[in-house]
Scaffold this motif. Structure first.
Motif, mmCIF file in Angstrom:
data_model
loop_
_atom_site.group_PDB
_atom_site.id
_atom_site.type_symbol
_atom_site.label_atom_id
_atom_site.label_comp_id
_atom_site.label_asym_id
_atom_site.label_seq_id
_atom_site.Cartn_x
_atom_site.Cartn_y
_atom_site.Cartn_z
ATOM 1 N N LYS A 142 -10.945 -0.468 11.260
ATOM 2 C CA LYS A 142 -9.982 -0.156 12.328
ATOM 3 C C LYS A 142 -10.790 -0.114 13.629
ATOM 4 C CE LYS A 142 -6.743 2.742 9.786
ATOM 5 N NZ LYS A 142 -6.335 4.147 9.569
ATOM 6 N N LYS A 194 1.148 5.368 0.279
ATOM 7 C CA LYS A 194 0.499 6.626 0.605
ATOM 8 C C LYS A 194 0.638 7.546 -0.608
ATOM 9 C CE LYS A 194 -0.705 5.817 4.834
ATOM 10 N NZ LYS A 194 -2.107 5.800 5.260
ATOM 11 N N ASP A 208 -11.869 4.452 4.877
ATOM 12 C CA ASP A 208 -11.197 4.311 6.171
ATOM 13 C C ASP A 208 -11.802 5.377 7.100
ATOM 14 O OD1 ASP A 208 -7.625 4.575 7.116
ATOM 15 O OD2 ASP A 208 -9.441 4.701 8.312
ATOM 16 N N GLU A 209 -11.326 6.601 7.019
ATOM 17 C CA GLU A 209 -11.769 7.678 7.931
ATOM 18 C C GLU A 209 -13.289 7.882 7.922
ATOM 19 O OE1 GLU A 209 -9.114 7.737 5.952
ATOM 20 O OE2 GLU A 209 -7.479 8.961 6.777
ATOM 21 N N ASN A 258 -5.574 9.225 2.374
ATOM 22 C CA ASN A 258 -5.954 9.886 3.636
ATOM 23 C C ASN A 258 -6.686 11.212 3.370
ATOM 24 O OD1 ASN A 258 -3.151 8.340 4.733
ATOM 25 N ND2 ASN A 258 -4.963 8.212 6.043
ATOM 26 N N LYS A 291 0.872 -1.183 0.000
ATOM 27 C CA LYS A 291 0.000 0.000 0.000
ATOM 28 C C LYS A 291 0.900 1.222 0.000
ATOM 29 C CE LYS A 291 -2.657 2.137 3.695
ATOM 30 N NZ LYS A 291 -3.738 1.931 4.695
ATOM 31 N N ASP A 325 -3.431 4.821 -0.646
ATOM 32 C CA ASP A 325 -4.217 5.450 0.410
ATOM 33 C C ASP A 325 -3.921 6.944 0.414
ATOM 34 O OD1 ASP A 325 -4.524 4.953 4.060
ATOM 35 O OD2 ASP A 325 -5.592 6.234 2.634
ATOM 36 N N ASN A 363 -11.993 -0.654 5.080
ATOM 37 C CA ASN A 363 -10.845 -0.795 5.983
ATOM 38 C C ASN A 363 -11.401 -0.697 7.408
ATOM 39 O OD1 ASN A 363 -8.904 0.000 7.865
ATOM 40 N ND2 ASN A 363 -7.687 1.192 6.414
ATOM 41 N N GLU A 387 -7.913 3.990 -1.459
ATOM 42 C CA GLU A 387 -8.402 4.201 -0.086
ATOM 43 C C GLU A 387 -8.578 5.676 0.225
ATOM 44 O OE1 GLU A 387 -5.951 2.187 2.796
ATOM 45 O OE2 GLU A 387 -6.977 3.083 4.506
HETATM 46 MG MG MG Z 1 -6.157 4.732 5.536
#
Ligand code: MG
Ligand code: NPQ
Length: 372
Positions: free
Chosen positions: A267, A168, A243-244, A195, A166, A193, A265, A218
């Motif tokens: 978490k 960033k 994710d977030e 973010n 993965k 990803d 994802n 992502e």
């Molecule tokens: Mg992430």
């Protein structure tokens, strides 16, 4: 169970290499470690927040404060009202009145669940419904100064046995690094990803990633832009992973219904704990949405719980459950090691690992014991 005290420690551990994402660079992991003292056993939990509120609104000192000022008094009241009926499943309801602070809530719930399971002699894996004894592991690689540095870290990661890479990305560091990795390493399992670093107006740029046959893209857009992700999903072929945005089972259901997500994802910290993480796993399975276990640069405490979660049936993709050495020269627990691209699921009671006292003491910068 009788909860006697909650102990919080702020721990500072150097990272083996700086970890750069679209929201900043970490060189030291400041972690809030929680220990639950009960009449039958002690349990451990870890808060995924870091020193500054850059991944989410939570940060380590804030998590310690909300636990001290609000969560522990609420647990005291819950114990008083429930007596022997108090257990780990009562933690989320006891803390529900307090808005958000999910990373902090997760650390408390995990520590109390760990104590309960250790007392019962039940492993986290069996309590959550794990079906595998080891899990395939991916690795998350930060933004580097040059493409050559990135290619070196990808080569080292593949040599180490990671089954998925993965990268960033952020505006200005996206197409070139992905193209370079594809050209050098061929059809490896590769994903990116962002973010939340892009905006809807970047759709045409993000569509150019389709040429590289990525497993997923992502969190390209801000956490609250579900409609933007749904629109983007209609304009690109790369599967969208969130994710977030996925802060609860309800958020996952909403994202799925809007067509904003193809892969989730999970978490546990981000959603408030392993019990909610299990509910999201079940919801996604009902909608044929694959899930994988994300990471927050956890120490061995959080890593043990994540590896157990990643062994559930619906975790069909390798997660960010990397080996301890990916982040730390010395972990708080015995290190998690990669063997043929997989990490073994702990089998002992509770988390199956415990912090090494002298290591924990070496890295502790502050400690509070809060009687319950
Ligand atoms: Mg992430
Ligand atoms: C492995 C991975 O990429 N994790 C997060 C980002 C991230 C990165 C660095 C962090 C540092 C301290 C606390 C949380 C952090 C989360 C993600 O998937 O988006």
């Amino acid at each position: 169970m009788k909860l006697a005290a909650i102990e919080t420690r702020i721990v500072e551990m150097p990272l083996v290499t700086p970890f750069r994402t679209s929201f900043g660079t970490e060189t030291m992991r400041q972690v809030l470690v929680v220990r639950a003292e009960t009449d039958e056993a002690e349990g451990w939990g870890e808060c995924g927040a870091s020193e500054a509120p850059l991944y989410s609104s939570e940060y380590t000192e804030g998590a310690a404060a909300v636990i001290r000022e609000f969560f522990v008094p609420a647990l005291r009241d819950a114990q008083r009202d429930l007596g022997d009926d108090f257990d780990a499943h009562r933690v989320a309801p006891a803390l529900a009145a307090f808005k958000e602070h999910r990373l902090a809530k997760s650390a408390i719930e995990t520590a109390i669940l760990d104590a309960q399971l250790r007392a019962q002699g039940i492993s986290f894996a069996s309590a959550l419904g794990a079906v595998r004894e080891s899990v395939p592991c991916g690795v998350s690689l930060g933004i580097t100064d040059t493409i050559d540095q990135l290619l070196d870290t990808v080569a080292a990661s593949l040599d180490a046995g990671y089954v998925r890479i993965k990268l960033k990305i952020e505006p200005g560091w996206d197409l070139d690094p992905v193209r370079a990795v594809r050209e050098r390493f061929g059809d490896i399992d590769l994903q990116v990803d962002a973010n939340a670093a892009y905006r809807r107006s970047d759709a045409r740029l993000l569509a150019k990633l389709d040429a590289f046959d990525l497993t997923l893209l992502e969190q390209p857009l801000p956490a609250d832009d579900l409609l933007g992700h749904a629109a983007l999903a209609r304009e690109i072929t790369t599967p969208i992973c969130l994710d977030e945005s996925i802060t609860s089972a309800r958020a996952a259901a909403t994202a799925i219904e809007l067509g904003a997500v193809h892969i989730v994802n999970i978490k546990p910290g981000r959603v408030g704990g392993y019990l909610e993480a299990r509910r999201i796993h079940d919801l996604c399975a009902a909608h044929d949405v694959p899930v994988w276990c994300g990471g927050m640069l956890e120490t061995g405490i959080g890593r043990a719980a994540n590896v157990a979660l990643a062994a559930l049936p619906g975790f069909l993709l390798p997660g960010d459950t990397s080996a301890s050495e990916r982040y730390f020269a010395t972990d708080l627990t015995e290190p998690f090691r990669l063997e043929e691209g997989r990490i073994a699921v702990p089998t002992g009671p509770g988390l199956g690992v415990t912090p090494i006292p002298e290591v924990l003491d070496r890295f502790t910068v502050r400690q509070d014991r809060l009687p319950c």
